[in-house]
Structures are given as C-alpha cells and as structure tokens.
Design a protein around this motif. Structure first.
Motif, PDB file in Angstrom:
ATOM      1  N   GLY A  55       0.821  -1.215   0.000  1.00  0.00           N
ATOM      2  CA  GLY A  55       0.000   0.000   0.000  1.00  0.00           C
ATOM      3  C   GLY A  55       0.851   1.258   0.000  1.00  0.00           C
ATOM      4  N   ARG A  56       0.326   2.342   0.594  1.00  0.00           N
ATOM      5  CA  ARG A  56       1.020   3.637   0.468  1.00  0.00           C
ATOM      6  C   ARG A  56       2.002   3.913   1.598  1.00  0.00           C
ATOM      7  N   GLY A  57       2.121   2.983   2.564  1.00  0.00           N
ATOM      8  CA  GLY A  57       3.070   3.203   3.657  1.00  0.00           C
ATOM      9  C   GLY A  57       4.188   2.183   3.624  1.00  0.00           C
ATOM     10  N   CYS A  59       6.230   1.718   6.827  1.00  0.00           N
ATOM     11  CA  CYS A  59       5.925   1.208   8.164  1.00  0.00           C
ATOM     12  C   CYS A  59       5.886   2.415   9.106  1.00  0.00           C
ATOM     13  N   VAL A  60       4.806   2.535   9.886  1.00  0.00           N
ATOM     14  CA  VAL A  60       4.670   3.721  10.745  1.00  0.00           C
ATOM     15  C   VAL A  60       4.920   3.393  12.223  1.00  0.00           C
ATOM     16  N   GLY A  61       5.722   2.348  12.452  1.00  0.00           N
ATOM     17  CA  GLY A  61       6.116   2.032  13.826  1.00  0.00           C
ATOM     18  C   GLY A  61       5.027   1.323  14.596  1.00  0.00           C
ATOM     19  N   GLN A  62       5.121   1.450  15.904  1.00  0.00           N
ATOM     20  CA  GLN A  62       4.200   0.753  16.802  1.00  0.00           C
ATOM     21  C   GLN A  62       2.737   1.056  16.462  1.00  0.00           C
ATOM     22  N   ASP A  63       1.893   0.022  16.469  1.00  0.00           N
ATOM     23  CA  ASP A  63       0.456   0.219  16.287  1.00  0.00           C
ATOM     24  C   ASP A  63      -0.092   0.910  17.539  1.00  0.00           C
ATOM     25  N   LEU A  64      -0.466   2.183  17.362  1.00  0.00           N
ATOM     26  CA  LEU A  64      -0.885   2.965  18.534  1.00  0.00           C
ATOM     27  C   LEU A  64      -2.236   2.517  19.080  1.00  0.00           C
ATOM     28  N   GLN A  65      -2.976   1.772  18.274  1.00  0.00           N
ATOM     29  CA  GLN A  65      -4.244   1.216  18.788  1.00  0.00           C
ATOM     30  C   GLN A  65      -3.967   0.340  20.010  1.00  0.00           C
ATOM     31  N   ALA A  76       9.634  -4.293  27.958  1.00  0.00           N
ATOM     32  CA  ALA A  76       9.624  -5.735  27.657  1.00  0.00           C
ATOM     33  C   ALA A  76       9.294  -5.967  26.187  1.00  0.00           C
ATOM     34  N   ASN A  77       8.320  -5.182  25.663  1.00  0.00           N
ATOM     35  CA  ASN A  77       7.964  -5.318  24.250  1.00  0.00           C
ATOM     36  C   ASN A  77       9.153  -4.969  23.350  1.00  0.00           C
ATOM     37  N   LEU A  78       9.854  -3.887  23.736  1.00  0.00           N
ATOM     38  CA  LEU A  78      11.016  -3.489  22.934  1.00  0.00           C
ATOM     39  C   LEU A  78      12.072  -4.590  22.954  1.00  0.00           C
ATOM     40  N   GLY A 106       8.326   6.629  13.236  1.00  0.00           N
ATOM     41  CA  GLY A 106       8.647   5.969  14.500  1.00  0.00           C
ATOM     42  C   GLY A 106       9.601   4.807  14.308  1.00  0.00           C
ATOM     43  N   ALA A 107       9.221   3.662  14.877  1.00  0.00           N
ATOM     44  CA  ALA A 107      10.100   2.489  14.756  1.00  0.00           C
ATOM     45  C   ALA A 107      10.210   2.015  13.309  1.00  0.00           C
ATOM     46  N   GLY A 108       9.323   2.495  12.436  1.00  0.00           N
ATOM     47  CA  GLY A 108       9.440   2.190  11.006  1.00  0.00           C
ATOM     48  C   GLY A 108      10.682   2.856  10.426  1.00  0.00           C
ATOM     49  N   PRO A 137      13.143   8.182  20.712  1.00  0.00           N
ATOM     50  CA  PRO A 137      13.368   7.187  19.654  1.00  0.00           C
ATOM     51  C   PRO A 137      13.850   5.866  20.249  1.00  0.00           C
ATOM     52  N   ASP A 138      13.354   4.764  19.676  1.00  0.00           N
ATOM     53  CA  ASP A 138      13.776   3.450  20.178  1.00  0.00           C
ATOM     54  C   ASP A 138      14.116   2.548  19.007  1.00  0.00           C
ATOM     55  N   SER A 139      14.293   1.285  19.295  1.00  0.00           N
ATOM     56  CA  SER A 139      14.662   0.288  18.276  1.00  0.00           C
ATOM     57  C   SER A 139      15.948   0.682  17.555  1.00  0.00           C
TER      58      SER A 139
HETATM   59  O1  T3D Z   1       5.584  -0.538  23.428  1.00  0.00           O
HETATM   60  C1  T3D Z   1       6.249  -0.243  22.479  1.00  0.00           C
HETATM   61  O2  T3D Z   1       6.384  -1.089  21.672  1.00  0.00           O
HETATM   62  C2  T3D Z   1       6.863   1.123  22.273  1.00  0.00           C
HETATM   63  C3  T3D Z   1       7.422   1.264  20.923  1.00  0.00           C
HETATM   64  C4  T3D Z   1       7.225   2.390  20.197  1.00  0.00           C
HETATM   65  C5  T3D Z   1       7.776   2.472  18.834  1.00  0.00           C
HETATM   66  C6  T3D Z   1       7.054   3.510  17.968  1.00  0.00           C
HETATM   67  O3  T3D Z   1       7.109   3.295  16.797  1.00  0.00           O
HETATM   68  S1  T3D Z   1       6.320   4.879  18.642  1.00  0.00           S
HETATM   69  C7  T3D Z   1       5.795   5.795  17.197  1.00  0.00           C
HETATM   70  C8  T3D Z   1       4.489   5.272  16.612  1.00  0.00           C
HETATM   71  N1  T3D Z   1       4.145   5.897  15.362  1.00  0.00           N
HETATM   72  C9  T3D Z   1       3.597   7.103  15.243  1.00  0.00           C
HETATM   73  O4  T3D Z   1       3.441   7.823  16.193  1.00  0.00           O
HETATM   74  C10 T3D Z   1       3.152   7.535  13.862  1.00  0.00           C
HETATM   75  C11 T3D Z   1       1.683   7.870  13.862  1.00  0.00           C
HETATM   76  N2  T3D Z   1       1.203   8.209  12.539  1.00  0.00           N
HETATM   77  C12 T3D Z   1       1.330   9.413  11.986  1.00  0.00           C
HETATM   78  O5  T3D Z   1       1.876  10.344  12.561  1.00  0.00           O
HETATM   79  C13 T3D Z   1       0.754   9.593  10.623  1.00  0.00           C
HETATM   80  O6  T3D Z   1      -0.112   8.530  10.371  1.00  0.00           O
HETATM   81  C14 T3D Z   1       1.815   9.660   9.505  1.00  0.00           C
HETATM   82  C15 T3D Z   1       2.579  10.995   9.567  1.00  0.00           C
HETATM   83  C16 T3D Z   1       2.824   8.519   9.623  1.00  0.00           C
HETATM   84  C17 T3D Z   1       1.152   9.522   8.123  1.00  0.00           C
HETATM   85  O7  T3D Z   1       0.133  10.519   8.029  1.00  0.00           O
HETATM   86  P1  T3D Z   1      -0.955  10.413   6.891  1.00  0.00           P
HETATM   87  O8  T3D Z   1      -1.762  11.690   6.955  1.00  0.00           O
HETATM   88  O9  T3D Z   1      -0.285  10.121   5.599  1.00  0.00           O
HETATM   89  O10 T3D Z   1      -1.856   9.142   7.217  1.00  0.00           O
HETATM   90  P2  T3D Z   1      -2.940   9.015   8.372  1.00  0.00           P
HETATM   91  O11 T3D Z   1      -4.265   9.435   7.849  1.00  0.00           O
HETATM   92  O12 T3D Z   1      -2.487   9.660   9.599  1.00  0.00           O
HETATM   93  O13 T3D Z   1      -2.924   7.437   8.634  1.00  0.00           O
HETATM   94  C18 T3D Z   1      -3.646   6.530   7.780  1.00  0.00           C
HETATM   95  C19 T3D Z   1      -4.266   5.471   8.671  1.00  0.00           C
HETATM   96  O14 T3D Z   1      -3.217   4.767   9.354  1.00  0.00           O
HETATM   97  C20 T3D Z   1      -5.138   6.097   9.745  1.00  0.00           C
HETATM   98  O15 T3D Z   1      -6.189   5.182   9.975  1.00  0.00           O
HETATM   99  P3  T3D Z   1      -7.713   5.570   9.534  1.00  0.00           P
HETATM  100  O16 T3D Z   1      -8.014   6.894  10.151  1.00  0.00           O
HETATM  101  O17 T3D Z   1      -7.650   5.646   8.040  1.00  0.00           O
HETATM  102  O18 T3D Z   1      -8.549   4.462  10.037  1.00  0.00           O
HETATM  103  C21 T3D Z   1      -4.227   6.107  10.945  1.00  0.00           C
HETATM  104  O19 T3D Z   1      -4.917   6.080  12.171  1.00  0.00           O
HETATM  105  C22 T3D Z   1      -3.458   4.820  10.759  1.00  0.00           C
HETATM  106  N3  T3D Z   1      -2.175   4.887  11.428  1.00  0.00           N
HETATM  107  C23 T3D Z   1      -1.120   5.637  11.155  1.00  0.00           C
HETATM  108  N4  T3D Z   1      -0.143   5.422  12.011  1.00  0.00           N
HETATM  109  C24 T3D Z   1      -0.582   4.497  12.865  1.00  0.00           C
HETATM  110  C25 T3D Z   1      -1.891   4.150  12.521  1.00  0.00           C
HETATM  111  N5  T3D Z   1      -2.587   3.236  13.206  1.00  0.00           N
HETATM  112  C26 T3D Z   1      -1.993   2.648  14.262  1.00  0.00           C
HETATM  113  N6  T3D Z   1      -0.742   2.943  14.650  1.00  0.00           N
HETATM  114  C27 T3D Z   1      -0.014   3.848  13.992  1.00  0.00           C
HETATM  115  N7  T3D Z   1       1.263   4.081  14.377  1.00  0.00           N
END
Ligand code: T3D
Length: 453
Positions: A55-57, A59-65, A76-78, A106-108, A137-139
């Motif tokens: 698709g268009r991404g 990897c955007v790191g950890q699933d924030l859901q 522990a997850n890390l 993020g981790a992506g 930042p991690d990973s």
């Molecule tokens: O416990 C541990 O494991 C800790 C470890 C942490 C490691 C990490 O990676 S922390 C960092 C996590 N990542 C983020 O914070 C990135 C969050 N996303 C964004 O900031 C934006 O999505 C982007 C800048 C990357 C892209 O923006 P855009 O406008 O192109 O796309 P969007 O509309 O925001 O996202 C599209 C869909 O993907 C959207 O879902 P929807 O509304 O269409 O149903 C969005 O919620 C979903 N999505 C994007 N990033 C995440 C995500 N869903 C779950 N987790 C995400 N990280």
C-alpha cells in the motif's frame, strides 16, 4: 492474509509488511512475521533481502491502537520484539535493502535505518514521530541516526519530529537513491538482484567490519580487516573473482561460506521428546513417507533434465536447483522425524528454517562437465558409506526410541551422531542430484552446526 508476506525471486527474499490500512503499523503478528522472514533469510540460497510495505506506507512504527488501553510493559515489548528484529538484521550475513515505498514513521524509521541500504520512492517520507507522542526514539533510532547524520543533525531531526521528503532524505544521506513512484518496484528489484549476484560473504564481512568500526580503535580495525581478508582468500568467490579477472570474463559468484561443504546440517533441537508421539512415531511418519515417495518419482525426470543441462551449460538451472534442494531438505526433515533426531511433525514442503534439523544448501555453482558425465559412477564409494551410516542411524534410532520413551529426552550424543551420519547422507544425495560438485566429506568443519535449542 499474512501480516508479513515472504516471496522469493532467485536469490532475493522479499518481506512485505502487509497491514496497508494502518500504513503497516507494527503489532505482534508483524514482529513475528519479520522474525520468521529473517530466519528464512539464513537459507544459503538467499543472497539478498528486501523489506518493503504494502500500500502507500512503508511502516509507521508501533500500532498505537495497542496503546488505547495503556502502554503496558513497553521495555519488555522493545526487548523481546523490536530489539530482536533489528539485531537480527544487523547479524544477518546478507545485505538487507529497505525498499521505502511510502511513509516511514517511528520504529518504522528505525527499521529502515537498521537495513544496509535504503532505496526510496519519491512518494516516501521519513517522520521520527516519537516526539509527537512524548516518547524517545527506540529500536536503535538514536544510535542509527547519530551514525548517519552526526549528533547535532540527529538531535534536531529527532526532537522536532520534522517530516523529511524522500529528496531531503537523499540530500542528508539517509537514502542512497530516490526513484519515481511508477518505476520504484522495478528499480528496487534491480538493486536487490544486483546485490544477490555479489560475493555474498565479502558483502557480509564488509557489513560486519563497518559495524565493528563503530567501537574499534584504528589499530584494532586494521587487525580485524587483516584477519577477515585472510579468511576471504579461502572462499570460492575469491578464487572465482581472480580467475574471472585473469580470463577477462564476468565472475559468477556463489556466496558459499569459507571452505565449508555447500551442503550442511543445522541443528537447533532442544533434545526434549514427547513420549506419546515417540511411541507412535513409525505410524505418524507414514503420510510423509507417502509424500516423499511421490516427490522421488517426480525427481527422477527432473534430475535427468538437470544432468543434461549441466553437461551442456556447466551449471544447474536455478529453478531446478531450488526444487531439488527442497526435495532433499524435505527428505532430511522426514528422516530426522522418523529417527527422533528431532521431535516436531515436519511440514510437507521442505522450506529452509521450518524444522529443527535443517539442511542448508548453497546456490548453484559451476560444475566440471566430465565429473558431471560420470557422476553416478563417482558417487558409488560415497553411496556405500552413506548406506552404512544409514544403518548406524537405524541402530542409534532404535536405542534412542527406548531412551526417549523412558525419559522423554534424546541423549545429546545419540542425536549428534545421527545428525552427523545424516549430513553425510544428505551430501551424498546432493552430489548425485547435482546440487553440488563437491564430494561428500566426513570432516565435521562448519557443515554441521549445533545452535541453541
Ligand atoms: O511498546 C512499544 O512497543 C513502544 C514502541 C514504540 C515504537 C514507535 O514506533 S512509537 C511511534 C508510533 N508511530 C507514530 O506515532 C506515527 C503515527 N502516525 C502518523 O503520525 C501519521 O499517520 C503519519 C505521519 C505517519 C502519516 O500521516 P498520513 O496523513 O499520511 O496518514 P494518516 O491518515 O495519519 O494514517 C492513515 C491510517 O493509518 C489512519 O487510519 P484511519 O483513520 O484511516 O482508520 C491512521 O490512524 C493509521 N495509522 C497511522 N499510524 C498508525 C496508525 N494506526 C496505528 N498505529 C499507527 N502508528
């Protein structure tokens, strides 16, 4: 559909993160899929690995859901997921290419930076993202960005969370090239295949040396380079490289490890045996015996074709080599199961990395035409010895059966002896099947590896 899809194209293994609706955010299944893919990548036939996103991404790191209910034990997850996978990328003895098709966050970003090289689509972007949600930042994100950008630029990027376009990332050296989106897939494939034709061992050693240079002194690094160079001169690829240069032709590298037989056994069995399946092992193995017989029937015409082609071209075709490798590997899985060299019920497909007693087979190499012509005759002495070692496996397996039934474990000595005999058998069959021109050997060397169970 799997959260991480793996596909093979010659020596290239591609891992595609496959949660396009959430831009391939990482959940448990993605961690496990990446781990399994990196394990499969240890197959000697794989000579380059690509990580990309569906698709268009990217990897955007950890699933924030997954944070909706609270963050849980983040450390522990890390440790048990992210760290394992980025360390596995660094430890993988092959080049790993991040084909960054879209946004990385993020981790992506850390995942992409842990790879050896990054090729980006012009639709890609890089967002540190951590700071936006109050995290660090991690990973490996801090270590990797500091190494790439230097501390001041890394600090500015990571603390502002600024989104870098693909071109900005290129200007900073984060990616090595940017390709128009329409041409991206083709170019990523081209880069991966280029790396898959290089002398894989030399590519790996270069990766290892550069990582070691992070902490070594200049004098230590010189010493490490000298030791590594000495080791490289014992590879087939070094000999082939020099021979090709002197003959003014293109080299054909195979990536075979140092002085190791191209067919080797890798054991990562924990010696535990489940008494119930031990008791009925000869019954349980019957479906495999049936499937193996069918494979064997198919193998006969395929080996004949392979023999003719190898006689003419001096090299077995890649597709036939891959098919016969799976056939031989499957037979090793089945024998290991039957004689209790391992415990789990094998899969039916002979993929590398799917069984605790596994067979690693190097990519096809040039074969001497005369030795190919007389292969069956030349194999007779090895075949006789393999037959005798087969009897050893049967006898040890019989004693092992009583022991495993009594104590639920296979004694290490018995398991290792059977693995040793099995390796010789596999090398003999591999020689007959034209998977290698190297004669079977009783020398243990690196062709018999016991890993942690
Ligand atoms: O416990 C541990 O494991 C800790 C470890 C942490 C490691 C990490 O990676 S922390 C960092 C996590 N990542 C983020 O914070 C990135 C969050 N996303 C964004 O900031 C934006 O999505 C982007 C800048 C990357 C892209 O923006 P855009 O406008 O192109 O796309 P969007 O509309 O925001 O996202 C599209 C869909 O993907 C959207 O879902 P929807 O509304 O269409 O149903 C969005 O919620 C979903 N999505 C994007 N990033 C995440 C995500 N869903 C779950 N987790 C995400 N990280």
């Amino acid at each position: 559909m799997a959260e991480v899809e793996t596909t093979r194209d010659g020596g290239v293994l591609t891992l595609t993160l496959n949660r396009p609706d959430v831009l391939n955010a990482i959940n448990g299944a993605v961690h496990r899929g990446i781990a399994a893919g990196l394990k499969e990548a240890r197959d000697p036939e794989v000579r380059a690995v690509v990580i990309t996103g569906a698709g268009r991404g990217f990897c955007v790191g950890q699933d924030l859901q997954e944070f909706r209910e609270g963050a849980g034990d983040v450390a522990a997850n890390l440790r048990s997921n992210y760290h394992k996978n980025v360390l596995a990328i660094r430890a993988l003895e092959k080049p790993v290419i991040a084909a960054v098709n879209g946004v990385a966050a993020g981790a992506g970003v850390s995942l992409a930076l842990a790879c050896d090289i990054r090729v980006a689509s012009d639709a890609a972007s890089f967002v540190p993202a951590f700071i936006n949600i109050g995290l660090v930042p991690d990973s490996g994100g801090t270590w990797l960005t500091r190494r790439l950008l230097g501390a001041p630029r890394a600090f500015e990027w990571l603390t502002t969370g600024r989104k870098l376009s693909a071109d900005e990332a290129r200007a900073l050296g984060v990616v090595s090239e940017v390709v128009p989106a329409a041409e991206f897939q083709d170019r990523a494939r081209e880069v991966a295949h280029y790396f898959a034709t290089l002398p894989t061992r030399a590519v790996w050693q270069t990766k290892r040396l550069l990582d070691a240079a992070e902490t070594n002194t200049f004098a230590e690094q010189l010493e490490l380079e000298a030791e590594t160079q000495e080791e490289q001169t014992r590879t087939d690829d070094f000999r082939e490289g020099v021979a090709a240069f002197l003959a003014k032709r293109e080299p054909e590298f195979t990536g075979a490890p140092v002085e190791s037989h191209p067919i080797s056994i890798v054991v990562h069995d924990d010696l535990r045996r489940f008494r119930l399946t031990v008791a009925f092992r000869l019954l349980l193995v019957l479906p495999h015996v049936l499937v193996l017989s069918l494979w064997s029937l198919l193998a006969v015409p395929i080996v004949l074709v392979s023999w003719l082609v190898t006689l003419v071209r001096g090299r077995t075709p890649d597709g036939i080599h891959a098919w016969l490798s799976r056939f031989l590997r499957y037979s090793v899985h089945v024998i290991a199961y039957e004689f209790l060299i391992a415990d789990p019920f094998p899969r039916f497909r002979g993929w590398y990395g799917t069984y605790p007693v596994d067979l690693a087979i190097a990519a096809p190499a040039r074969q001497n035409r005369l030795a190919t012509l007389f292969r069956v005759l030349l194999a007779i002495p090895a075949y006789v010895l393999a037959y005798v070692l087969g009897i050893v496996i049967q006898l040890v397996g019989l004693f092992g059966w009583f022991t495993a039934l009594a104590v639920g474990r296979m004694p290490r000595g018995m398991r290792d002896l059977m693995a040793y005999c099995l390796r010789y058998q596999a090398q003999t069959h591999g020689y007959l099947l034209l998977l290698t021109s190297r004669y079977p050997t009783l020398a243990s060397g690196t062709a018999l590896q016991f890993e942690e169970g």
